[in-house]
Enzyme design. Structure first.
Site: not given
Length: 546
Positions: A61, A121, A195, A262
């Site tokens: 990502d 993350f 996220d 997400e």
């Protein structure tokens, strides 16, 4: 995060969690594995030449892209130890134009014993009172009863974390040691909690912040949870911003069933709000309004951001205030192949988002990409065979590094004649003879080219473009041409159709050089208003994007 992003030596990590192997032992073993040398990586023809990707190992990502002090900063999920998912860090690159990049050292790494001990993350970068600030998800292995993420491979507690930087190049960050949101709302049994996407909402008094967090409820639907804060550190949960319909899914990973959304992003665009999120292998968008009193999103239009290999997108504002979209382009080959290749994944080209007169999202590759072009080749078309309706362009794509534009206009009646365009791998594919031969004969195997990408359009279905097996929605106004832009790079093709739809394709081939790619067209030659090819300049000398 889909399963492929977390299928990282799960059995080995389970041993580590049980105390059989230490985390440092595992990472040391990974680093000791035989991996391609830098020279071998640089020679891999499947590595793109003008897309952003790290020199080696796994990326996914885009994280916190931001324009700061005259530079574009891109952070992205990165495993520094192998070309498979795991041990998530935030890698860092910088650019003056969003096209040419220079790698910088890793910006965020897990803190041993901290709330991000097992991974940093995805998250967002914003500027708060002049201070660059990150809000991101940290994960830590916990007992199943305390987890928010259990996908059959990992059991993590996800918390929302905060970091700031005083470094002009955003290379170093100071983490707050405790989460700003330590747990999801206690009334919800969530399928995930990650996220975070904060934005400053003009309709709120005092310019307060709102934030969407990806989540969902098992066997019900994915949803985005809405929070409010005056300072990015003290957050109040409000309610779901929006959610989906009941899925009835039973996948071990709730993202695959749609029970978890997400990588959200929420932002104003024109006089509307746009929400994007990822689930079930696709990145989706919705256009609508956020009610200023109820703070609930009311959908007006929706669609798919890209119908191919494109996931977990994130947006930013460029220096002129345009909304720019980035996305992760994953591999579509087996894990064993990209692990052996020593690299996996790349960043899409930057795409500018606008709203069309029909209220739907419009998408275009940013004009800065034109700087990559060499000389334009205006292509002519000739019959591929005597008497054939198939036409072949007068030039081919070499080294899989080019931009192609094809513009087709409707006829006098406003309709398009049936039209097709194929990108064809001209390397011969050998097959057995089609007729039996006597033993000892000199029969010659037959050969045929292989299709890389196939486009079909017809007035019979004027509101869709068929690309391979996908159907891309189009809404062409009377007299509007069909305009196709292809960006071919190593093993990826990004297609933008009429600035209304996108399709990203991965393609692979054996050997140490890229095949020549032919352009094959079937249709009315008089309707083809433009057919132009530009070889493109690489952004580095050695495919290592440095």
């Amino acid at each position: 995060m889909r399963i492929p992003r977390r299928r990282f030596l799960s059995s080995t990590l389970a041993l580590a969690a049980a105390g059989t192997l230490s985390r440092s032992t595992i990472l040391s073993a990974l680093e000791d594995q035989t991996t391609p040398t830098e020279a071998e990586l640089a020679k891999d023809p499947r590595r793109p030449q003008y897309h952003l990707l790290p020199a080696r190992n796994w990326m996914n990502d885009p994280n916190g892209p931001i324009y700061w002090r005259g530079k574009y900063h891109m952070f992205f999920q990165y495993n520094p130890h192998a070309a498979v998912w795991g041990d998530m860090h935030w890698n860092h690159a910088v650019s003056a134009d969003m096209i040419h990049w220079r790698h910088l050292p890793i910006a965020l790494a897990p803190t041993p014993g901290g709330p991000d001990a097992d991974g940093c993350f995805t998250g967002t970068a914003v500027v708060n009172n002049g201070v660059p600030t990150l809000i991101y998800t940290g994960v830590k292995t916990v007992p199943k009863s305390e987890s928010t993420l259990d996908d059959g491979h990992n059991i993590y507690r996800e918390t929302q974390l905060y970091a700031t930087s005083s470094d002009p190049m955003l290379g170093s960050w100071t983490k707050r040691p405790t989460p700003v949101i330590p747990a999801p709302p206690p009334s919800l049994k969530v399928t995930g909690f990650r996220d975070p996407a904060p934005w400053r909402e003009p309709s709120l008094a005092g310019g307060q912040w709102l934030m969407a967090v990806g989540s969902g409820i098992q066997h019900q639907s994915g949803m985005l949870l809405l929070y409010k804060s005056p300072d990015l550190q003290n957050w109040e949960y409000l309610h779901p911003l929006l959610g989906g319909s009941k899925t009835g899914g039973s996948a071990s990973n709730p993202v695959d069933s749609g029970d978890m959304w997400e990588c959200p992003d929420v932002f104003p665009l024109g006089n509307k709000h746009v929400v994007i999120y990822s689930t079930q292998g696709k990145a989706l968008w919705k256009v609508g309004q956020i009610d200023p009193n109820e703070l609930v999103f009311h959908e007006e239009q929706s669609g798919v951001l890209d119908h191919g290999s494109f996931y977990a997108p994130k947006t930013q504002l460029d220096k002129s205030g345009n909304r720019i979209l980035w996305g992760w382009i994953p591999e579509s080959r087996p894990e064993a192949e990209y692990h052996a290749a020593g690299w996996s994944g790349l960043m899409s080209l930057p795409r500018q988002l606008t709203l069309g007169p029909d209220g739907r999202l419009r998408i275009a590759i940013v004009p800065q990409a034109d700087k990559l072009r060499k000389h334009e080749q205006k292509l002519s078309l000739n019959p591929a065979k005597d008497g054939s309706k198939e036409l072949e362009a007068s030039a081919r794509i070499h080294d899989a590094c080019a931009e192609l534009q094809c513009t087709v206009i409707p006829g006098a009646d406003g309709n398009f004649a049936p039209f097709s365009l194929d990108l064809v791998n001209t390397a011969s594919r050998t097959t057995a003879p089609t007729t039996p031969t006597d033993a000892g004969s000199d029969a010659t195997p037959t050969t045929s080219p292989t299709s890389i990408l196939s486009i079909r359009y017809s007035h019979a279905n004027p509101k869709e473009l068929v690309v391979d097996q996908a159907r891309l929605p189009l809404n062409l106004t009377a007299g509007q041409p069909l305009d196709l832009r292809f960006f071919i790079d190593g093993s990826v093709i990004e297609l933008i159709a009429c600035n209304q739809a996108a399709f990203t394709k991965r393609f692979y081939y054996p050997g140490q050089s890229a095949p020549e790619i032919a352009i094959s067209i079937t249709g009315d030659i008089k309707a083809i208003q433009r057919l132009s090819l530009w070889p493109l300049n690489p952004i580095s000398q050695d495919r290592l994007t440095s």
